[in-house]
Design a protein around this motif. Structure first.
Motif, mmCIF file in Angstrom:
data_model
loop_
_atom_site.group_PDB
_atom_site.id
_atom_site.type_symbol
_atom_site.label_atom_id
_atom_site.label_comp_id
_atom_site.label_asym_id
_atom_site.label_seq_id
_atom_site.Cartn_x
_atom_site.Cartn_y
_atom_site.Cartn_z
ATOM 1 N N GLN A 181 -92.483 -41.662 -49.104
ATOM 2 C CA GLN A 181 -91.992 -40.691 -50.072
ATOM 3 C C GLN A 181 -90.486 -40.568 -49.859
ATOM 4 O O GLN A 181 -90.027 -40.381 -48.742
ATOM 5 C CB GLN A 181 -92.656 -39.334 -49.839
ATOM 6 N N ARG A 196 -104.608 -38.875 -48.483
ATOM 7 C CA ARG A 196 -103.397 -38.080 -48.675
ATOM 8 C C ARG A 196 -103.752 -36.619 -48.930
ATOM 9 O O ARG A 196 -103.135 -35.707 -48.404
ATOM 10 C CB ARG A 196 -102.571 -38.617 -49.834
ATOM 11 N N GLN A 235 -90.056 -28.073 -48.658
ATOM 12 C CA GLN A 235 -90.825 -27.905 -47.420
ATOM 13 C C GLN A 235 -89.805 -27.551 -46.339
ATOM 14 O O GLN A 235 -89.030 -28.415 -45.923
ATOM 15 C CB GLN A 235 -91.567 -29.200 -47.056
ATOM 16 N N THR A 261 -102.650 -33.551 -46.626
ATOM 17 C CA THR A 261 -101.892 -32.452 -47.224
ATOM 18 C C THR A 261 -102.599 -31.125 -46.984
ATOM 19 O O THR A 261 -101.979 -30.128 -46.637
ATOM 20 C CB THR A 261 -101.686 -32.688 -48.734
ATOM 21 N N VAL A 303 -87.163 -32.022 -49.930
ATOM 22 C CA VAL A 303 -87.731 -32.169 -51.263
ATOM 23 C C VAL A 303 -87.939 -33.664 -51.470
ATOM 24 O O VAL A 303 -87.040 -34.471 -51.188
ATOM 25 C CB VAL A 303 -86.787 -31.606 -52.348
ATOM 26 N N TYR A 304 -89.130 -34.030 -51.957
ATOM 27 C CA TYR A 304 -89.471 -35.429 -52.156
ATOM 28 C C TYR A 304 -89.692 -35.714 -53.631
ATOM 29 O O TYR A 304 -90.055 -34.822 -54.399
ATOM 30 C CB TYR A 304 -90.726 -35.778 -51.344
ATOM 31 N N ASP A 305 -89.477 -36.977 -54.012
ATOM 32 C CA ASP A 305 -89.590 -37.374 -55.421
ATOM 33 C C ASP A 305 -90.928 -36.986 -56.034
ATOM 34 O O ASP A 305 -90.986 -36.588 -57.190
ATOM 35 C CB ASP A 305 -89.394 -38.890 -55.566
ATOM 36 N N LYS A 306 -92.010 -37.091 -55.286
ATOM 37 C CA LYS A 306 -93.342 -36.815 -55.823
ATOM 38 C C LYS A 306 -93.743 -35.342 -55.713
ATOM 39 O O LYS A 306 -94.793 -34.953 -56.204
ATOM 40 C CB LYS A 306 -94.386 -37.688 -55.136
ATOM 41 N N ASP A 307 -92.934 -34.541 -55.018
ATOM 42 C CA ASP A 307 -93.244 -33.116 -54.869
ATOM 43 C C ASP A 307 -91.933 -32.332 -54.796
ATOM 44 O O ASP A 307 -91.279 -32.315 -53.758
ATOM 45 C CB ASP A 307 -94.076 -32.872 -53.615
ATOM 46 N N PRO A 308 -91.562 -31.664 -55.879
ATOM 47 C CA PRO A 308 -90.287 -30.948 -55.903
ATOM 48 C C PRO A 308 -90.283 -29.622 -55.131
ATOM 49 O O PRO A 308 -89.258 -28.964 -55.047
ATOM 50 C CB PRO A 308 -90.060 -30.707 -57.393
ATOM 51 N N THR A 309 -91.424 -29.236 -54.553
ATOM 52 C CA THR A 309 -91.490 -27.984 -53.803
ATOM 53 C C THR A 309 -90.816 -28.164 -52.439
ATOM 54 O O THR A 309 -91.225 -29.018 -51.658
ATOM 55 C CB THR A 309 -92.960 -27.566 -53.587
#
Length: 143
Positions: A78, A8, A100, A12, A92-98
């Motif tokens: 995700q 991962r 995209q 990324t 915006v994904y649960d594991k990454d609030p940034t």
């Protein structure tokens, strides 16, 4: 588990460090990006697969209410949502609030997406479309 984390992280990193050459030689795209409504009309109810230079990155399932499920190839799902921001479609994904953010264009072979992040050069093309939901078995399922 460590292998999945490393995989991962590598994906990324690859995603974030798209080569500058891509920015210099963009794929021809339609004149105007899709609006949020056009994107929603096209994608909702589908699972789309995306690739860069013929290499599949992953698939995303588009659910009603602008909900999504994304999975890099051979990785965990995700869960997130998308929204429109200044002409971009942002995820915006649960594991990454940034957020995209991408610009999506309708091509004769499907969608073409250009990442609006700092690299400004990552481009993905739709290479598959299905109404089959993503298979999301969850982390550490098995023996």
């Amino acid at each position: 588990m460590t292998g999945k984390i490393m995989q991962r992280a590598a994906l990324t990193l690859l995603f974030a460090l798209a080569t500058p050459a891509l920015a210099e030689t963009p794929v021809a795209v339609a004149d105007a990006p899709l609006t949020a409504q056009q994107f929603e009309d096209y994608a909702t109810g589908k699972t789309l697969s995306y690739a860069q230079d013929g290499i599949v990155w992953g698939s995303e399932q588009y659910l009603p209410g602008r909900k999504v499920i994304w999975a890099f190839t051979e990785d965990e799902c995700q869960y997130g949502h998308w929204f429109e921001d200044q002409g971009n479609i942002c995820f915006v994904y649960d594991k990454d609030p940034t957020p995209q953010c991408w610009r999506f264009y309708r091509e004769r072979d499907g969608l073409h997406a250009i990442f609006m992040g700092a690299d400004g050069g990552t481009q993905l093309s739709e290479v598959g479309q299905s109404t089959t939901p993503l298979s999301c078995p969850g982390p550490e399922v098995g023996v």
